[in-house]
Design an enzyme around this catalytic site. Structure first.
Site, short mmCIF file in Angstrom:
data_model
loop_
_atom_site.label_atom_id
_atom_site.label_comp_id
_atom_site.label_asym_id
_atom_site.label_seq_id
_atom_site.Cartn_x
_atom_site.Cartn_y
_atom_site.Cartn_z
N SER A 69 0.83 -1.24 -0.24
CA SER A 69 0.36 -0.20 0.23
C SER A 69 0.26 0.92 0.32
O SER A 69 0.36 2.47 -0.68
CB SER A 69 -1.12 -0.26 1.29
OG SER A 69 -0.13 0.12 1.74
N ASN A 70 2.23 1.87 0.74
CA ASN A 70 2.98 2.28 0.81
C ASN A 70 3.87 2.89 -0.80
O ASN A 70 4.04 4.01 -0.79
CB ASN A 70 3.86 2.43 1.37
CG ASN A 70 3.75 2.27 3.25
OD1 ASN A 70 3.45 3.13 3.69
ND2 ASN A 70 4.16 1.56 3.75
N SER A 130 -1.78 -6.14 9.88
CA SER A 130 -1.58 -5.00 9.82
C SER A 130 -2.82 -4.77 11.08
O SER A 130 -3.23 -3.31 11.43
CB SER A 130 -1.65 -4.02 8.53
OG SER A 130 -0.66 -3.96 7.87
N LYS A 174 1.44 -11.27 6.10
CA LYS A 174 1.57 -10.55 7.01
C LYS A 174 0.07 -9.78 7.83
O LYS A 174 -1.15 -9.15 6.66
CB LYS A 174 1.90 -8.53 6.02
CG LYS A 174 2.23 -7.64 6.49
CD LYS A 174 2.08 -6.73 5.07
CE LYS A 174 2.00 -5.08 6.01
NZ LYS A 174 3.01 -4.60 4.95
N GLY A 194 2.33 -6.29 10.27
CA GLY A 194 2.76 -5.57 9.72
C GLY A 194 2.80 -3.93 9.73
O GLY A 194 2.56 -3.10 9.14
#
Lengths: 293, 293, 293, 293
Positions: free
Chosen positions: D44-45, D165, D163, D188
């Site tokens: 997403s980053n 988050s 992962k 995450g």
């Protein structure tokens, strides 16, 4: 000024998930025989998030070519980025769409401030050859545009209306009050069409209009004729059917209902899966209650 | 059948948090001069969660004694436990209240199933000497009764209506449709009074009716007279003022607005604190816009 | 500095909802034979929202009189208003409670700003004869105190710790870091006891400690002894049992589990109703898996 | 078994939103000098929702070609539809990615049942030439996979880890317990790296690892060496910096922090806009506190 009742049509797939053009054309021909004002292609009911850009443009062309010219096609062209949204909107215009319906970007939830959404829609409206309709859909996006933002954007000559699926009737009342007279507020769900009209909305883009198009248009016509009792009766009549093809059974439910009515519904693309037998049975009952079967 | 516009009145305290009976009486006398149908005592605006049982009963008696007999007093008697709710409801009846308005128990959120709420209200309605009005307030309670539950409870002869503060207009439409004709659906906020009336509600219990009582009654009267344009104008006019004394500035805002109008508002009990100067300034503007100042 | 494992005990009622003092004393005697540090009376598991002030004080007295002197009693004294909270806290002190555990006021949700909560707890801590423990319980209250607020309040000499039931481990880490060394951070649920200890918490107030008290204390002891593998094994072992007597089956589940273990659980007060047979069967399995049956 | 600390890298754009390949290569070269285990591309980053499929594949190729061979590239390949996800995953494999990190589809929120997600991931894992890592990200998707679902999927030989988050530490504990020993649970976010490791996680994919890579790896190394005090100190040290480049200032903050450190951060694509000057100032302070500046 845009008015009327539009059906946000689903995309017909075969069992492997390929688009069935002939089935789409058959469906479009049938909707063309109803009182619907026009069709929305690539709305959330069109499973737009599952389609490639090429598929999107292809669908827009097919619908435009097969729908009578006097019936407008509204194209769902919202993407997460401003650049992609502009690009797809331009292609939708080339494909003959009359209006672009643009959902709020939302993946970066809290990052989507009013300021950023204002810029997104303004750059889009500046660049678009066709008018823009805002699309507020808090349930799927987690974002609800404020009336202040909507009111600011409504000043742009190329932003001509909003489809609101949030259904907060106080907010809809305020939107109508705080936007120009020719700014079109549309109800985004059949569940609150009539009260929205009463507070100043001028149309609807309704999943349920795929399955009971004339009944939906009848609500609008009864309202416009001042026959409020009839409008209320019809509005109350569609509440459960509306819920079943939206929040209840979702797109699989909408497609199953179309199958029951002799349209082509077919399966959704994975990860969505077809409606269960129980869902189909319930849909049949609801369609019968509405006189559609 | 219960109809009309009621104001859920705040409780007047002095700086130390003690109840000011004389100020309450003065306020009641002023509301008695308006077109309000009656008053709600011990609603959330009455800071009922900050009051002891003794204080609650005392307030009910005072209001009942000072309000003309033909104006009904509705008592907020909901407690978390069924037993406490029954006890307070009986005391409210003794104190001359006409109806008990009973909020859903909510502290044990997900534990408050429809089945348990059904039993809660049924045992209460069986035991209560006065009729029960359900109270759906999702914003403060996190709980929204389903239409099925409301419809079941509406079969009880001693459950005569519901105040809905959720404002989901589709749900309100369905409530009206699925309950007996003499079951009174009331809007719980001024922000959606008119669309609720249009879909079949018959009254409202509105915080904003404390400050602009006649304007709120005018909406109902215009609606009943079929003067929809006027009703809509008035409805749109109160949206911001309504927001400011509810979700905006809360009870401190409501009390500050009353102070500005010459009623006694005064401070809330701690941990609530009085409205800020900025809030007061905004309230003044909004009251002026509504013609109340 | 407060440390250790506390059980927030339920209140024993008969079928009509009356408090059974003798059953309470029997339960307390049994908990006194375990390794528990002490008991919490009037926590949410004690159905404190269903109890009158007189009942609350009576329960505190009974537990204090029947628990060995070296085992502290923590009293849940949080009310919605500051004045009621101060009053009940003073009475709890008179009844011999060592510490007052004070949940955030929450009915006026968004009105409960950090500033107001700061004043609430500060006025309380100034007035209270016994130390105050903050109680953060977002699931039931909808409110989560910020670390900044907690850190500010921790400067008050009479505010000695916090029970955090939110379980956000990053927030717990930060609380530990930003409060004085002798400020006691307690895990509010057995599901995150061990990771909280690892990040600096020093105890727990755990519903599941009612049913497997020694197992809970074993986690703390193994952790303190540096036997992390054992601590992890035990922590993992209680996850489902913990869930079943909290978010799963709630207080009815906790009471049913106690009945299965030979304590007196009994029915909750209405509108809560006893656990179903299915729930009881599942609880039996989980108690067996934990070696408690 | 996958272990270690990975940085989910941002995508460098120029002012017009075009990808800057040379800047990407410079950044990758710098990260290659750190102790990072590898890089995540298209997380997403990486603003993956703003990238075309062609751009995605191009980015994967560039990073793979410029990162030393022993450093794995994890590719974010999750799309809304199963077919698009499979297609992109195959292309990522061709581009040399070691693992595909696949976010839950989420636009049709409540439609994404465990059953449908199970099928989505199973069909993907069957078809994928490279191993799959699940990606649970409730904050952006509104969806949190249940431990039962994760545990079922972990039986698939081509699904090697997750992962998470969400940061619910009880759920992470349970995931570790209920999946095979070689199933890799990754934190995450840097905010809960250490407690996750303590409960059995074996690595992290952390936005903050872009800016303080060695500090993040130090946490893992200190933990693995049994130096818990140092691990805790480091964990506590990065909490605010971590928050500032994630929930606080988002991707614009992450990019601004990289600019401050001499990497190329640059602007995000619209509708995201660069960090404000106030945000940059705060980031500078936080980087200094962490010793990165």
């Amino acid at each position: 000024m845009l008015t009327g009742v539009f059906a946000p049509i689903p995309t017909p797939f075969d069992e492997r998930g390929e688009i069935l053009e002939d089935k789409l054309i058959e469906n479009v021909n049938r909707w063309a025989e109803t009182k619907l004002t026009g069709l929305v292609v690539l709305g959330s009911n069109g499973e737009f998030v599952y389609l490639s850009e090429d598929e999107k443009v292809r669908l827009l062309r097919i619908v435009r070519e097969n729908l009578p010219e006097d019936r407008p096609v509204i194209a769902g062209t919202g993407c997460e980025s401003t650049r992609n949204t502009i690009e797809l909107t331009c292609k939708a215009a080339e494909a003959g769409s009359s209006v672009a319906l643009v959902i709020t970007p939302h993946f970066f939830g809290s990052g989507m401030t009013s300021q950023r959404l204002h810029r997104h829609y303004t750059e889009l409206a500046d660049a678009s050859p066709i008018p823009i309709m805002l699309y507020n859909m808090p349930r799927n996006t987690g974002i609800s545009m404020s009336v202040d933002l909507i009111s600011d954007l409504a000043q742009h000559t190329n932003i001509i209306g909003i489809k609101d699926s949030g259904g907060n009737i106080a907010q809809i009342s305020q939107m109508v009050r705080d936007t120009p007279d020719d700014f079109a507020v549309f109800a985004g769900s059949g569940s609150f069409l009539l009260p929205s009209l009463f507070m100043g909305a001028v149309g609807g883009t309704l999943a349920v209009a795929n399955v009971v198009p004339n009944l939906c248009v009848d609500i609008l016509e009864a309202f416009n004729a001042g026959d409020y009792d009839r409008a209320r009766d019809l509005q109350r009549k569609i509440l459960e059917l509306n819920a079943s093809v939206t929040t209840g059974f979702g797109i699989p439910g909408l497609k199953a209902a179309l199958d029951l009515l002799g349209f082509y519904g077919g399966p959704p693309r994975l990860p969505l899966t077809p409606a269960t037998d129980d869902a189909k049975k319930r849909l049949q009952e609801l369609l019968q209650l509405c006189g559609a079967l």
